[in-house]
Design an enzyme around this catalytic site. Structure first.
Site, PDB file in Angstrom:
ATOM      1  N   TRP A   1      -3.765  26.563  -3.133  1.00 34.68           N
ATOM      2  CA  TRP A   1      -2.410  26.888  -2.935  1.00 34.68           C
ATOM      3  C   TRP A   1      -1.531  25.496  -2.726  1.00 34.68           C
ATOM      4  O   TRP A   1      -0.391  25.435  -3.127  1.00 34.68           O
ATOM      5  CB  TRP A   1      -2.525  27.594  -1.312  1.00 34.68           C
ATOM      6  CG  TRP A   1      -1.020  27.839  -0.958  1.00 34.68           C
ATOM      7  CD1 TRP A   1      -0.241  29.029  -1.229  1.00 34.68           C
ATOM      8  CD2 TRP A   1      -0.233  26.892  -0.020  1.00 34.68           C
ATOM      9  NE1 TRP A   1       1.160  28.806  -0.623  1.00 34.68           N
ATOM     10  CE2 TRP A   1       1.205  27.657   0.245  1.00 34.68           C
ATOM     11  CE3 TRP A   1      -0.392  25.627   0.607  1.00 34.68           C
ATOM     12  CZ2 TRP A   1       2.271  27.062   1.011  1.00 34.68           C
ATOM     13  CZ3 TRP A   1       0.639  24.968   1.371  1.00 34.68           C
ATOM     14  CH2 TRP A   1       1.941  25.582   1.590  1.00 34.68           C
ATOM     15  N   HIS A   2      -2.216  24.431  -2.167  1.00 35.52           N
ATOM     16  CA  HIS A   2      -1.571  23.127  -1.932  1.00 35.52           C
ATOM     17  C   HIS A   2      -1.307  22.700  -3.577  1.00 35.52           C
ATOM     18  O   HIS A   2      -0.395  21.697  -3.316  1.00 35.52           O
ATOM     19  CB  HIS A   2      -2.429  22.349  -1.334  1.00 35.52           C
ATOM     20  CG  HIS A   2      -2.390  22.516   0.280  1.00 35.52           C
ATOM     21  ND1 HIS A   2      -3.154  23.298   0.807  1.00 35.52           N
ATOM     22  CD2 HIS A   2      -1.404  22.264   1.429  1.00 35.52           C
ATOM     23  CE1 HIS A   2      -3.012  23.398   2.283  1.00 35.52           C
ATOM     24  NE2 HIS A   2      -1.683  22.537   2.443  1.00 35.52           N
ATOM     25  N   GLY A   3      -1.865  22.626  -4.424  1.00 38.33           N
ATOM     26  CA  GLY A   3      -1.548  22.180  -5.593  1.00 38.33           C
ATOM     27  C   GLY A   3      -2.524  22.594  -6.772  1.00 38.33           C
ATOM     28  O   GLY A   3      -3.832  22.886  -6.528  1.00 38.33           O
TER      29      GLY A   3
END
Length: 486
Positions: free
Chosen positions: A324-326
């Protein structure tokens, strides 16, 4: 282009002034227009992406509430989730998967015919996507009535204080507040402005000052010593906290001035005595989102697995959280490392509890906090590094600390190995210690009440000190908030 922290404050002043001048029935229009302007300041055309998902989810919510057939309700929910995840997949993950397909194809002697998409990632896409998804899920579960006012629903998704970096709100907490009449309250204004001031201090004084150190180390790790890499990793842990929690404080404070209450997103995470506790205190709105909508359904669905259901749920949740972060393998590794840490703590919780009971409480607490901060800083090397190769190199250099420090002590020449004036390094350390000192006070006392009970001269003296610190120690280099990229 995007608002920096100072521009945000001026924008907030203008919007808030107009908010209290307008009658209640027009305020949602003002906030929605302000939110659209705020978002379009980055790239105007991307407002259409938000508009697309807002229309889909608005009608999906009404269909979910009106449909008695469970099978049809599930189809409506899936339609909404696919629309939201589909937008996220195209703009955030398409090129990542395409690059990996290209690499595999080239290794096998083939050529990938799918072209690379030259698109920018819309700011805060992951945040408002998850907030929109929580709405349809809660309506599906029967925990939230479908919002009939299209403008109010749009404002729920787009409310400018938390639009691009959270907190990721639930509809039960926010939607009803946009319908309620918000009156000017002196206490809300004071507490909101005070929270914004503290957030600004953490962002421009601490985070942006630490960024000078971390940027040096992470941009060129091959030319830094093991000690420098370790210092850079620890300072990045505090940088990202001050940057992200600073934004959250500004968001919560600006909303509070207008009478809106947003959820707490950080609760002194570096006071945690375990990684499990850390994730209960860090980015609370995201952690609880994953807990409610991913981890718990997995554990319930696999309840016949016993302990392994928890283990599997933790690993899958943190794998997805990292992703989700990257869109990059370094974020996946970051997520998996934290997932493994939580699995370890879960499986060894009884043995560790017995062990720590044999130690004096202060010693046990100190060991727990030291190990937690050390592990978090270690895992964030993968988060911050330019790529996986750099991250692995930095991790490989860390054991060198145990040889470099004794050599420095024996030669009586201690150097951080970072090309920065010693006084600036000391200032960074002093700022971190000051902030953590405030957090220690918060753990024992209600700091807000302590300040409010002081005489007027003392209270305003504290405010002036923070303002002067921002003006004289702040780094006004238009450095964006870290989490805007997500």
């Amino acid at each position: 282009m995007l608002f920096n922290s100072i521009e945000f404050v001026f924008f907030f002043i203008i919007v808030t002034g107009a908010f209290f001048l307008l009658p209640h029935k027009f305020r949602w229009v003002l906030l929605l227009v302000a939110s659209c302007f705020f978002y379009m300041f980055f790239k105007p055309i991307y407002i259409l992406i938000l508009g697309f998902t807002i229309v889909i989810d608005y009608y999906a919510g009404i269909l979910l509430e009106n449909e008695p057939d469970k099978a049809k309700k599930k189809r409506y929910l899936v339609m909404s989730l696919v629309a939201n995840i589909g937008v996220l997949a195209v703009f955030k993950y398409f090129n990542f998967f395409n690059d990996n397909i290209t690499s595999v194809a080239e290794y096998m002697g083939y050529k990938n015919p799918i072209p690379y998409l030259s698109i920018l990632l819309p700011i805060g896409l992951s945040f408002h996507t998850f907030q929109a998804m929580s709405y349809t899920i809660e309506v599906y579960r029967g925990n939230q009535r479908a919002e009939r006012h299209f403008g109010i629903y749009s404002l729920y998704v787009m409310f400018y204080p938390q639009l691009v970096a959270g907190p990721i709100e639930r509809p039960q907490n926010v939607l009803h507040q946009f319908h309620e009449v918000q009156t000017f309250k002196y206490d809300n204004v004071v507490s909101g402005l005070r929270l914004m001031l503290w957030g600004m201090f953490k962002k421009v004084v601490i985070a942006d000052r630490l960024a000078v150190v971390t940027d040096m180390v992470f941009s060129d790790p091959h030319h830094h010593s093991s000690v420098a890499i370790a210092i850079g990793a620890v300072m990045f842990a505090f940088q990202i906290f001050c940057d992200f929690s600073g934004y959250s404080d500004i968001a919560l404070g600006s909303a509070r001035v207008m009478g809106f209450k947003l959820m707490l997103n950080f609760d002194r995470p570096f006071n945690s005595k375990s990684v499990t506790e850390f994730w209960r205190r860090w980015h609370i709105s995201l952690s609880t989102w994953f807990n409610d909508y991913l981890f718990n359904p997995i554990v319930v669905g696999l309840r016949n697995w016993g302990t392994m259901a928890i283990v599997f749920g933790l690993l899958i949740t943190f794998f997805i959280s990292g992703f989700w972060h990257g869109a990059g393998w370094k974020f996946v590794i970051y997520g998996v490392l934290n997932g493994l840490a939580l699995v370890y703590e879960y499986l060894t919780r009884k043995k560790r509890k017995k062990l720590f009971k044999k130690l004096p409480v202060p010693v046990a607490n100190a060991i727990g906090k030291f190990c937690t901060v050390g592990f978090i800083a270690f895992s964030w090397i993968f988060f911050r590094a330019e790529n996986v190769s750099d991250a692995l190199y930095m991790v490989g250099r860390l054991p060198g600390v145990f040889t470099e420090i004794p050599q420095m002590i024996s030669s009586r020449h201690f150097s951080t190995g970072i090309q920065l004036a010693p006084m600036r390094m000391l200032l960074c350390v002093a700022l971190i210690l000051f902030m953590e000192g405030v957090h220690m006070l918060q753990g024992k006392y209600d700091v807000v009440q302590l300040v409010e009970r002081r005489p007027v001269a003392v209270r305003w003296g504290i405010y002036y000190v923070l303002v002067l610190a921002i003006l004289y120690l702040g780094m006004f280099n238009n450095k964006e908030f870290i989490y805007f990229q997500f």
